[in-house]
Design a protein around this motif. Structure first.
Motif, PDB file in Angstrom:
ATOM      1  N   ALA A  14       0.822  -1.154   0.051  1.00 13.52           N
ATOM      2  CA  ALA A  14       0.036   0.038  -0.078  1.00 13.52           C
ATOM      3  C   ALA A  14       0.842   1.196   0.064  1.00 13.52           C
ATOM      4  N   LEU A  15       0.732   2.118  -0.935  1.00 15.57           N
ATOM      5  CA  LEU A  15       1.543   3.329  -1.303  1.00 15.57           C
ATOM      6  C   LEU A  15       0.738   4.587  -0.998  1.00 15.57           C
ATOM      7  N   ASN A  35       2.660  -6.065  -6.162  1.00 16.90           N
ATOM      8  CA  ASN A  35       1.146  -5.185  -6.483  1.00 16.90           C
ATOM      9  C   ASN A  35       1.082  -4.499  -5.606  1.00 16.90           C
ATOM     10  N   ILE A  36       0.547  -3.052  -6.350  1.00 15.44           N
ATOM     11  CA  ILE A  36       0.497  -1.762  -5.634  1.00 15.44           C
ATOM     12  C   ILE A  36      -0.887  -1.462  -5.402  1.00 15.44           C
ATOM     13  N   ILE A  37      -1.337  -1.175  -3.953  1.00 17.94           N
ATOM     14  CA  ILE A  37      -2.545  -0.527  -3.764  1.00 17.94           C
ATOM     15  C   ILE A  37      -2.128   1.148  -3.715  1.00 17.94           C
ATOM     16  N   ASN A  42      -8.022  11.356  -4.590  1.00 23.59           N
ATOM     17  CA  ASN A  42      -8.464  11.226  -5.894  1.00 23.59           C
ATOM     18  C   ASN A  42      -8.442   9.995  -6.507  1.00 23.59           C
ATOM     19  N   GLY A  43      -7.976   8.758  -5.885  1.00 30.03           N
ATOM     20  CA  GLY A  43      -7.698   7.551  -6.410  1.00 30.03           C
ATOM     21  C   GLY A  43      -8.552   7.190  -7.458  1.00 30.03           C
ATOM     22  N   ASN A  51      -0.767  -4.518 -12.542  1.00 28.47           N
ATOM     23  CA  ASN A  51      -0.188  -4.482 -11.127  1.00 28.47           C
ATOM     24  C   ASN A  51      -0.348  -3.341 -10.099  1.00 28.47           C
ATOM     25  N   VAL A  52      -1.306  -2.371 -10.501  1.00 33.79           N
ATOM     26  CA  VAL A  52      -1.667  -1.332  -9.661  1.00 33.79           C
ATOM     27  C   VAL A  52      -3.205  -1.243  -9.425  1.00 33.79           C
ATOM     28  N   THR A  53      -3.551  -1.057  -8.225  1.00 36.09           N
ATOM     29  CA  THR A  53      -4.894  -0.817  -8.124  1.00 36.09           C
ATOM     30  C   THR A  53      -5.274   0.513  -7.371  1.00 36.09           C
ATOM     31  N   TRP A  54      -5.888   1.388  -7.976  1.00 38.30           N
ATOM     32  CA  TRP A  54      -6.129   2.759  -7.181  1.00 38.30           C
ATOM     33  C   TRP A  54      -7.164   2.711  -6.134  1.00 38.30           C
ATOM     34  N   ARG A  55      -6.909   3.230  -5.067  1.00 37.53           N
ATOM     35  CA  ARG A  55      -8.034   3.332  -4.043  1.00 37.53           C
ATOM     36  C   ARG A  55      -8.170   4.770  -3.518  1.00 37.53           C
TER      37      ARG A  55
END
Length: 493
Positions: A14-15, A35-37, A42-43, A51-55
């Motif tokens: 988580a970044l 794998n990046i959260i 404003n995700g 590999n990137v999931t925006w939240r």
């Protein structure tokens, strides 16, 4: 080989601040190995990739923080709240930083996060009194580690990159002033480090068992003064600048001058300039042989930053006529965030402070103010008539002895919410201390904004000032008098 490289499977990281200056560059370095959260306020405006999931996450909300860290193995904390976070922000950045860190640490604990990596500033070892900025960084570090999740802190001085805070200020001073008057702080030693070297240290800290619970200093190959950095920056930019040392310019005058000259908001400039009274040099005793020693010289880092900035500007100009990949942003929200720090009497906690506050409002406001509390701890505040000014619904689920949470659910002073439950009042005790933060979040007043900002907002600050004095008077006489005097707030706070 770093801890991340030794991992047998792709970890989930988580970044925070993933859309920001350091976070976005770190994301690019990590996405092939993890794998990046990607967390941002404003995700929802960003598109997910393989590999990137925006939240979207507002870390001022504990509930949002808990959802944001779901499924994360590691968490990188790059949050710093130097800028206002609402249309009206009545809070010191130090107090906002503590709330953000406390929420993040609790959420990490609940989600079983193995490690928090925190980017902080270099802490001078012999300083009698730290600046607000550095003191806040230490407070955040302690709070992040208060919930049994191991924290690795990477402490850096001035980071040389195309954006950020400190280096762009140096660049703007060199660009805009043919002659620069240099106060005493510009002769202070600092330890600049290139952005790429900081990213290397952050990446190498993730999953690194050797650094579990440790703090490391990082720095580039040169220790320099700000004067020397200005000279080198001018040379890289191809400009000749006359530099004149002056003995009379104080830190307070310097911060105003820098803010006006560079066009940088005072909320960002003031804490940074105040920190420049300290030497910001990495301590060899706190350096890791694999991660702490940056290899990129200042001039090379400055040249790279300026070239990158120029490329970005050209790309922005070329893409202005193209459809944006981002979703349209929502309307500007007229909300309020107000945070005040108070000192609790010995043995008292946040739940006591919340109850006492409601009682004190009526005691001190008679005969004009009346309050009521029911058996569920829900509270109402009245002025003269029978219709409440504010209705506060107590959250049993989200409250405990160190945190009392009320949702602002009604009253003449409250605008009906499209998303009920976002406006809230909380009393939060800082871990391992008798200090408590009293915070209003996402409150939407019913009064016209101009009227509210000149009346109700000012009255709230006055009420908090009086309540803080009330708590200080109730502290037992055996408390150290100096501590009590220091805790008395200025009304402007």
């Amino acid at each position: 080989m770093t801890g991340l490289e030794q991992s047998e499977s792709k970890p989930v990281i988580a970044l925070t601040g993933a859309s920001g200056y350091i976070g976005n560059n770190l994301l690019k370095k990590l996405e092939k190995q993890a794998n990046i959260i990607a967390l941002s306020r404003n995700g929802d405006n960003y598109e997910n990739t393989e590999n990137v999931t925006w939240r979207s996450a507002d870390l001022f909300s504990l509930k949002d923080a808990e959802k944001a860290l779901e499924g994360a193995d590691y968490a990188v904390y790059l949050v710093h709240s130097m800028m206002p976070s609402a249309k009206l922000t009545q809070a010191k950045f130090e107090d906002m930083d503590l709330i953000l860190a406390d929420n993040f640490a609790q959420a990490a604990k609940k989600n079983g996060v193995k490690q928090i990596i925190y980017l902080s500033g270099i802490i001078p070892p012999d300083a009698d009194e730290l600046s607000r900025h550095l003191k806040s960084r230490l407070e955040v570090e302690k709070v992040l580690g208060s919930y049994d999740v191991p924290v690795t802190t990477v402490r850096a001085g001035l980071i040389v990159g195309p954006k950020g805070s400190s280096f762009p200020i140096v660049k703007k001073l060199v660009k805009r002033l043919p002659m620069m008057l240099l106060p005493k702080w510009t002769r202070q030693k600092t330890h600049p480090i290139a952005l790429q070297d900081v990213l290397h240290a952050l990446k190498g800290s993730i999953g690194n068992k050797k650094l579990t619970g440790e703090s490391i200093d990082v720095g580039g190959p040169e220790v320099m003064t700000y004067r020397e950095m200005m000279i080198d920056t001018a040379e890289v930019m191809g400009k000749k600048r006359k530099l004149v040392n002056v003995p009379f310019m104080t830190v307070n005058l310097s911060r105003l001058w820098v803010s006006v000259t560079t066009g940088t908001p005072k909320e960002m400039v003031y804490p940074l300039i105040e920190s420049l009274i300290h030497p910001m040099v990495a301590n060899p005793e706190h350096m890791d042989k694999d991660l702490s020693y940056g290899k990129i010289p200042f001039k090379e880092a400055a040249q790279s930053a300026l070239e990158h900035e120029e490329q970005e500007q050209k790309q922005k100009e070329n893409q202005e006529s193209l459809p944006s990949k981002l979703k349209p942003s929502g309307p500007v929200i007229s909300d309020v965030r107000s945070v005040q720090r108070v000192l609790l009497p010995p043995g008292k906690d946040a739940t006591w402070a919340a109850t006492r506050y409601i009682q004190w409002l009526e005691e001190s406001g008679k005969p004009f103010i009346r309050t009521s509390t029911d058996y569920q701890h829900n509270a109402s505040i009245y002025l003269f008539g029978k219709k409440p000014l504010l209705e506060l619904t107590y959250s049993h689920e989200r409250s405990h002895e160190r945190r009392a949470l009320y949702y602002i659910t009604g009253g003449a002073f409250t605008k009906p919410e499209e998303q009920p439950g976002r406006g809230r009042l909380e009393f939060r005790q800082i871990p391992h201390s008798q200090e408590c933060l009293i915070a209003i979040h996402e409150y939407k007043p019913s009064l016209p904004w101009f009227v509210y900002s000149l009346t109700q907002a000012k009255i709230h600050l006055w009420v908090m000032y009086l309540f803080k004095r009330h708590l200080l008077k109730s502290i037992s006489k055996d408390q150290h008098p100096r501590r009590i005097i220091d805790a008395v707030p200025k009304l402007s706070e």
